[in-house]
Motif scaffolding. Sequence first.
Motif, PDB file in Angstrom:
ATOM      1  N   LEU A 156       0.738  -1.211  -0.060  1.00  0.00           N
ATOM      2  CA  LEU A 156      -0.027   0.081   0.036  1.00  0.00           C
ATOM      3  C   LEU A 156       0.765   1.293  -0.025  1.00  0.00           C
ATOM      4  O   LEU A 156       0.279   2.167  -0.677  1.00  0.00           O
ATOM      5  CB  LEU A 156      -0.828  -0.083   1.007  1.00  0.00           C
ATOM      6  N   ARG A 157       1.850   1.334   0.690  1.00  0.00           N
ATOM      7  CA  ARG A 157       2.884   2.390   0.567  1.00  0.00           C
ATOM      8  C   ARG A 157       3.637   2.680  -0.657  1.00  0.00           C
ATOM      9  O   ARG A 157       3.808   3.696  -1.187  1.00  0.00           O
ATOM     10  CB  ARG A 157       3.766   2.381   1.935  1.00  0.00           C
ATOM     11  N   ALA A 158       3.657   1.569  -1.436  1.00  0.00           N
ATOM     12  CA  ALA A 158       4.254   1.473  -2.825  1.00  0.00           C
ATOM     13  C   ALA A 158       3.268   1.889  -3.743  1.00  0.00           C
ATOM     14  O   ALA A 158       3.456   2.672  -4.716  1.00  0.00           O
ATOM     15  CB  ALA A 158       4.871   0.119  -3.120  1.00  0.00           C
ATOM     16  N   ASP A 159       2.282   1.495  -3.675  1.00  0.00           N
ATOM     17  CA  ASP A 159       1.000   1.722  -4.561  1.00  0.00           C
ATOM     18  C   ASP A 159      -0.219   2.026  -3.750  1.00  0.00           C
ATOM     19  O   ASP A 159      -0.747   1.092  -3.481  1.00  0.00           O
ATOM     20  CB  ASP A 159       0.781   0.774  -5.551  1.00  0.00           C
ATOM     21  N   PRO A 160      -0.343   3.233  -3.079  1.00  0.00           N
ATOM     22  CA  PRO A 160      -1.861   3.630  -2.424  1.00  0.00           C
ATOM     23  C   PRO A 160      -3.050   3.112  -3.166  1.00  0.00           C
ATOM     24  O   PRO A 160      -4.035   3.668  -2.770  1.00  0.00           O
ATOM     25  CB  PRO A 160      -1.612   5.104  -2.179  1.00  0.00           C
ATOM     26  N   GLY A 161      -2.826   3.281  -4.735  1.00  0.00           N
ATOM     27  CA  GLY A 161      -4.122   2.882  -5.380  1.00  0.00           C
ATOM     28  C   GLY A 161      -4.470   1.516  -5.234  1.00  0.00           C
ATOM     29  O   GLY A 161      -5.573   1.043  -6.063  1.00  0.00           O
ATOM     30  N   ASP A 162      -3.624   0.631  -4.643  1.00  0.00           N
ATOM     31  CA  ASP A 162      -3.821  -0.728  -4.698  1.00  0.00           C
ATOM     32  C   ASP A 162      -5.508  -1.239  -4.104  1.00  0.00           C
ATOM     33  O   ASP A 162      -5.839  -0.532  -2.869  1.00  0.00           O
ATOM     34  CB  ASP A 162      -2.806  -1.487  -3.742  1.00  0.00           C
ATOM     35  N   GLN A 163      -6.114  -1.754  -5.005  1.00  0.00           N
ATOM     36  CA  GLN A 163      -7.478  -1.983  -4.575  1.00  0.00           C
ATOM     37  C   GLN A 163      -7.785  -3.220  -3.735  1.00  0.00           C
ATOM     38  O   GLN A 163      -9.082  -3.557  -3.622  1.00  0.00           O
ATOM     39  CB  GLN A 163      -8.372  -1.922  -5.852  1.00  0.00           C
ATOM     40  N   ARG A 164      -6.819  -4.034  -3.164  1.00  0.00           N
ATOM     41  CA  ARG A 164      -7.112  -5.395  -2.868  1.00  0.00           C
ATOM     42  C   ARG A 164      -7.844  -4.968  -1.390  1.00  0.00           C
ATOM     43  O   ARG A 164      -7.442  -4.110  -0.471  1.00  0.00           O
ATOM     44  CB  ARG A 164      -5.766  -5.864  -2.451  1.00  0.00           C
ATOM     45  N   THR A 165      -8.658  -5.941  -1.228  1.00  0.00           N
ATOM     46  CA  THR A 165      -9.547  -5.546  -0.020  1.00  0.00           C
ATOM     47  C   THR A 165      -9.098  -6.572   1.150  1.00  0.00           C
ATOM     48  O   THR A 165      -7.913  -7.394   0.796  1.00  0.00           O
ATOM     49  CB  THR A 165     -11.110  -6.258  -0.224  1.00  0.00           C
ATOM     50  N   LEU A 166      -9.692  -6.761   2.241  1.00  0.00           N
ATOM     51  CA  LEU A 166      -9.386  -7.509   3.394  1.00  0.00           C
ATOM     52  C   LEU A 166      -9.431  -9.243   2.764  1.00  0.00           C
ATOM     53  O   LEU A 166      -8.626  -9.968   3.195  1.00  0.00           O
ATOM     54  CB  LEU A 166     -10.267  -7.311   4.737  1.00  0.00           C
ATOM     55  N   ALA A 167     -10.755  -9.363   2.176  1.00  0.00           N
ATOM     56  CA  ALA A 167     -10.805 -10.773   1.749  1.00  0.00           C
ATOM     57  C   ALA A 167      -9.930 -11.042   0.658  1.00  0.00           C
ATOM     58  O   ALA A 167      -9.182 -12.357   0.579  1.00  0.00           O
ATOM     59  CB  ALA A 167     -12.145 -10.703   0.772  1.00  0.00           C
ATOM     60  N   ASN A 168      -9.501 -10.082  -0.280  1.00  0.00           N
ATOM     61  CA  ASN A 168      -8.244 -10.342  -1.154  1.00  0.00           C
ATOM     62  C   ASN A 168      -6.882 -10.756  -0.559  1.00  0.00           C
ATOM     63  O   ASN A 168      -6.143 -11.840  -0.963  1.00  0.00           O
ATOM     64  CB  ASN A 168      -7.848  -9.178  -2.201  1.00  0.00           C
ATOM     65  N   TRP A 169      -6.656  -9.934   0.588  1.00  0.00           N
ATOM     66  CA  TRP A 169      -5.408 -10.115   1.310  1.00  0.00           C
ATOM     67  C   TRP A 169      -5.608 -11.578   2.013  1.00  0.00           C
ATOM     68  O   TRP A 169      -4.460 -12.271   2.340  1.00  0.00           O
ATOM     69  CB  TRP A 169      -4.911  -9.196   2.169  1.00  0.00           C
ATOM     70  N   SER A 170      -6.508 -11.805   2.546  1.00  0.00           N
ATOM     71  CA  SER A 170      -6.986 -13.040   3.346  1.00  0.00           C
ATOM     72  C   SER A 170      -6.508 -14.065   2.536  1.00  0.00           C
ATOM     73  O   SER A 170      -5.968 -15.074   2.921  1.00  0.00           O
ATOM     74  CB  SER A 170      -8.238 -13.205   3.768  1.00  0.00           C
ATOM     75  N   ALA A 171      -7.092 -14.103   1.134  1.00  0.00           N
ATOM     76  CA  ALA A 171      -6.676 -15.137   0.285  1.00  0.00           C
ATOM     77  C   ALA A 171      -5.395 -15.268  -0.160  1.00  0.00           C
ATOM     78  O   ALA A 171      -4.569 -16.517  -0.192  1.00  0.00           O
ATOM     79  CB  ALA A 171      -7.607 -15.121  -0.787  1.00  0.00           C
ATOM     80  N   GLN A 172      -4.705 -14.285  -0.168  1.00  0.00           N
ATOM     81  CA  GLN A 172      -3.324 -13.979  -0.686  1.00  0.00           C
ATOM     82  C   GLN A 172      -2.323 -14.531   0.495  1.00  0.00           C
ATOM     83  O   GLN A 172      -1.244 -15.408   0.081  1.00  0.00           O
ATOM     84  CB  GLN A 172      -2.809 -12.751  -1.081  1.00  0.00           C
ATOM     85  N   LEU A 173      -2.651 -14.233   1.709  1.00  0.00           N
ATOM     86  CA  LEU A 173      -1.958 -14.491   2.833  1.00  0.00           C
ATOM     87  C   LEU A 173      -2.156 -15.906   3.499  1.00  0.00           C
ATOM     88  O   LEU A 173      -1.574 -16.372   4.422  1.00  0.00           O
ATOM     89  CB  LEU A 173      -1.670 -13.390   3.950  1.00  0.00           C
TER      90      LEU A 173
END
Length: 257
Positions: free
Chosen positions: A166-183
């Motif tokens: 997010l600090r590298a790209d504040p326009g990142d649209q990933r949600t909590l659900a997206n991050w949950s799946a990724q992590l």
Amino acid sequence: MTREVRTLPVVAAGAVAVPFAIQAYDEIVAHDTTWGEHSHPFHELLWNERGASMAVVGARVWTITPALGLWMPAGTLHSGSAIAGTWFRASFFGFHTTPSISDTPVAVEITPLLRLLLERLGDAPLAPASRTITEAMVLDVLEPSPRELLVHTPTSALLRPIADALRADPGDQRTLANWSAQLGVSARTISRAFSAETGTSFARWVASVRAQHAVALLTRGREVEAVAEEVGYRSASAFGAAFRRTTGLTPAAFRAL
């Protein structure tokens, strides 16, 4: 672009006697500038006449603007940075003559009255009686603000990938659900970790990161619509509403400062 790096000493609170109650300093930085970690024997109020700067204490990063300043208690170890063209001001408050308004760094709203008083102390040679009255008025109106441009950077192994992205790209649209799946963890786990590490929710943390990035872009003269898109908002109006909730100013008003 050339970056200037400045080194300042680490001095304990009150370790050096100063001959002032409030002393003003200002400078327009010609280059992007970084101040390494340092501390002062006196309290410091940082604010800007024009542009944006940052102050860092540990994992906390404050953005300083013409509308929002930062009170730095004496002896607090901090670093900072400012982009080229920033006109920053600092008001130094004697440790033995001025009680700190907070034991920790805290935002201060630079109201029109406070600005006039601080500028009077810095820009005009005052008679001793007038200086005493003006300093007393500054101390009377100086108080912490509930609004601040603060990002508390999470450092745990779980949240670090999110913070870095997010600090590298504040326009990142990933949600909590997206991050949950990724992590590979539950959204609830991520939400709890954000609350524990940053004191705020994932959504508010993202909004703060975006606001800090937007301030830097607006300061460099970028158009509001372009900034809104870069920091992840679908429209300039949605960006404007979020920016005002965080900073107290509309993007257009901030660009005009």
